[in-house]
Design an enzyme around this catalytic site. Structure first.
Site, PDB file in Angstrom:
ATOM      1  N   VAL A  99       0.869  -1.171   0.000  1.00 36.59           N
ATOM      2  CA  VAL A  99       0.000   0.000   0.000  1.00 36.59           C
ATOM      3  C   VAL A  99       0.907   1.224   0.000  1.00 36.59           C
ATOM      4  O   VAL A  99       1.941   1.225   0.680  1.00 36.59           O
ATOM      5  CB  VAL A  99      -0.898   0.034   1.262  1.00 36.59           C
ATOM      6  CG1 VAL A  99      -1.834   1.245   1.235  1.00 36.59           C
ATOM      7  CG2 VAL A  99      -1.704  -1.263   1.383  1.00 36.59           C
ATOM      8  N   CYS A 100       0.535   2.231  -0.769  1.00 34.34           N
ATOM      9  CA  CYS A 100       1.231   3.522  -0.732  1.00 34.34           C
ATOM     10  C   CYS A 100       2.714   3.302  -1.071  1.00 34.34           C
ATOM     11  O   CYS A 100       3.036   2.513  -1.966  1.00 34.34           O
ATOM     12  CB  CYS A 100       0.999   4.149   0.658  1.00 34.34           C
ATOM     13  SG  CYS A 100       1.228   5.935   0.767  1.00 34.34           S
ATOM     14  N   THR A 101       3.615   3.949  -0.364  1.00 33.75           N
ATOM     15  CA  THR A 101       5.034   3.826  -0.695  1.00 33.75           C
ATOM     16  C   THR A 101       5.632   2.480  -0.279  1.00 33.75           C
ATOM     17  O   THR A 101       6.828   2.249  -0.484  1.00 33.75           O
ATOM     18  CB  THR A 101       5.845   4.967  -0.052  1.00 33.75           C
ATOM     19  OG1 THR A 101       5.568   4.994   1.357  1.00 33.75           O
ATOM     20  CG2 THR A 101       5.463   6.308  -0.661  1.00 33.75           C
ATOM     21  N   ALA A 149      -2.498   2.196  -4.430  1.00 30.53           N
ATOM     22  CA  ALA A 149      -2.090   3.607  -4.424  1.00 30.53           C
ATOM     23  C   ALA A 149      -2.010   4.107  -2.975  1.00 30.53           C
ATOM     24  O   ALA A 149      -1.761   3.315  -2.066  1.00 30.53           O
ATOM     25  CB  ALA A 149      -3.065   4.411  -5.273  1.00 30.53           C
TER      26      ALA A 149
END
Lengths: 211, 211
Positions: A99-101, A149
């Site tokens: 998730v995310c970075t 994202a």
């Protein structure tokens, strides 16, 4: 089915707990929060701590790996212990997710080379440096790699995965049980939808909002 | 601006962390997780622990109170220490909020009498026994009381509140920063949208999915 959710200093809490709340409802799921050291791990703002119940090396072969992101991801990019564990765990896993970075950590471990993947919209371009192919979709599946994202997108990623694993009917039951019928009061949740001036402002000074 | 998020045994993690991730980004916010005893508090499945950094009585007058729900709510309905704290905190608060069955705790503390409120759809009817007026909306604001429906709805509740406190532009920045552009893979997140057979199944055996 063992699900390992990785914690590290200054992770973003919803990156981890969003997917958790969906995936833990997969039949037969055993969810384990893992970290380099067992014990409380503080998030990106320092005012929330989730407990890592096990050390990374105690959970060497999970069926599903979930890697959250957050400002702390930067410091982990050269953490050999974590990157080695990601490679080992991925060798055994059925699904390797982020998730995310968190996707940048998978990429730094060499796992996303030649793969389509996503990340927080402000970090998307960084994926290419590791040989991944960045896409702006919210949930990207390429083989066994499922990347999401920014922050809240882990919920969609995980519900998608519950459907793949346990079938659509079960995933719908999880959606209904968690009353996941989102009704955001604004429509500014992606750089394609938010006012351009706001997108520019976050690009210019992203730390204020990400941290 | 102090935000107190209440933890108790067998709470639902996303009920607490969803609102946290939005509200913590309000300018000047100081978020504090509180519990009857400081230390790790286990969630409804026992495989996740969030740390209560302070005892309830150490945070007597927060500006915002957030009460999550979860299967553990039932045991708290007669916990005088918690209900007393809710009444005291509410006397000082600007906003008193809940997610999921957390509204039943506000109701048991006598705070929702004559108020419109919501809860998890499976628990909605129980509100009336405490003199509240149940509504099936996802986020219900009545005066300073903001209640949210099941689990994931706390995100919408909190983003709505961020807008009320810090203005629409800031709330949109929070939405964009957390990339809250939900795209659930199914449309079964409320009893009005899910297949009727699934709704009946959860009504008949709700514990399997809520726990």
């Amino acid at each position: 089915m063992q699900i390992a959710i990785v914690l590290f200093d200054r992770f973003t809490a919803l990156d981890a707990v969003g997917p958790y709340e969906m995936l833990c409802r997969t039949p037969g799921a055993e969810t384990v929060f893992v970290g380099q050291r067992p014990g409380p791990v503080r998030n990106d703002r320092g005012d929330l701590a989730l407990v890592a119940d096990h050390r990374l090396d105690e959970v060497p072969a999970p069926d599903i790996v979930v890697v959250p992101g957050g400002p702390g991801q930067t410091a982990q990019m050269e953490n050999g212990t974590l990157l080695d564990w990601l490679r080992t765990a991925d060798a055994a896993s059925t699904w390797t997710t982020s998730v995310c970075t968190g996707s940048l950590l998978l990429a730094a471990a060499g796992l996303l080379e030649g793969r389509r993947a996503t990340s927080h919209w402000l970090a998307l371009d960084s994926l290419a440096a590791f040989g991944a192919e960045p896409t702006g979709e919210r949930v990207v599946t390429d083989g066994k790699f499922v990347t999401a994202a920014g922050v809240s997108s882990g919920i969609d990623m995980a519900l998608t995965l519950v459907g793949r694993i346990a079938g659509d009917a079960h995933a719908q039951a999880v959606q209904l049980g968690t009353e996941y019928d989102p009704q955001p009061p604004y429509d500014a949740g992606s750089p394609r939808k938010a006012p351009a001036a706001l997108v520019d402002k976050l690009r210019a000074g992203s730390r204020f909002i990400l941290r």
